[in-house]
Design a protein around this motif. Sequence first.
Motif: not given
Length: 285
Positions: A244-268
């Motif tokens: 998932g987006p919090a722990t993206p593939i770092a190598w080999p980079l899919p499509g050679g592109a840097f990953p985009e991060p996911g949201p942080w939950p709105d947490t109390s």
Amino acid sequence: MMRDDGAALIEAYRSDGFVAVRGLIDPAELAPLATEVDAAVARRKARDTRSLTEKSRYEQSFVQCQYMWEDSPGIRPLTFHENVCRMAAELIGAGAVRLWHDQALYKEVGGKSTQAHQDHPYWPITEDATITAWIPLVEVDRVTGCMGYVPGSHHDARQFVDIFAGDDSNGPQVEDQAVFVPARPGDVLFHHGRTMHMALPNQSGITRRAYTAIYFADGCTRGGERAHPSVDRTGIPIGAAIDGPATPIAWPLPGGAFPEPGPWPDTSDERFQRSAALGIIPGMA
Ligand SMILES: O=C(O)CCC(=O)C(=O)O
């Protein structure tokens, strides 16, 4: 293609649980990335005006800012640096690696030693295939606060040492057994998640600036031991593959592109809020 010394580095890593890979990043390429890390640390820590002595024992060992790649895109070429991530994969024998998290660890002038510990007990990952890349942004030696590793300790059982609590009882014993590793910008020091390690205090007049990234073999699964944002954010259940987006593939980079991060939950959750307020995690900078 593997470096000429690749097989020797893998052998050293497997036998000692750590290895210094000299000149893995071109220093000219690293310099602007180090400036990005500096700027990101300054942004995150802008609201934390405490002096060193006002901080806890743990916080006196370093200024810590995690998940830096997420809110500072200029750092991504370092987090997902091909040479670093490929080397991490080769050292742990993985066909692909994911990022667990990255962090800046800046040991301030007068900063205390980093207490001896293994990393893996902090992470709810079942399998052993985890590795940290420790990337100095400044020359580090015994005066500045270089890292020390106990050779072969990655064969020991996982043992949780609570470095947040500030009980340094195992420090002197580990210091005697550790190999201390001076390094320069461009070198990358790798250690296994179970390797016992520490860092010396900063007795120099400059901040010891380091950036680290933790990678793990794609396919590793969530263990049950602890809560951790890298899996809790995306609700990975115990026993499931960590992806998932919090722990993206770092190598080999899919499509050679840097990953985009996911949201942080709105947490109390109070711990999350405090970490964000102190700039340890993204959120309030
Ligand atoms: O940089 C330091 O002082 C400690 C680093 C560390 O413990 C780690 O990278 O696991």
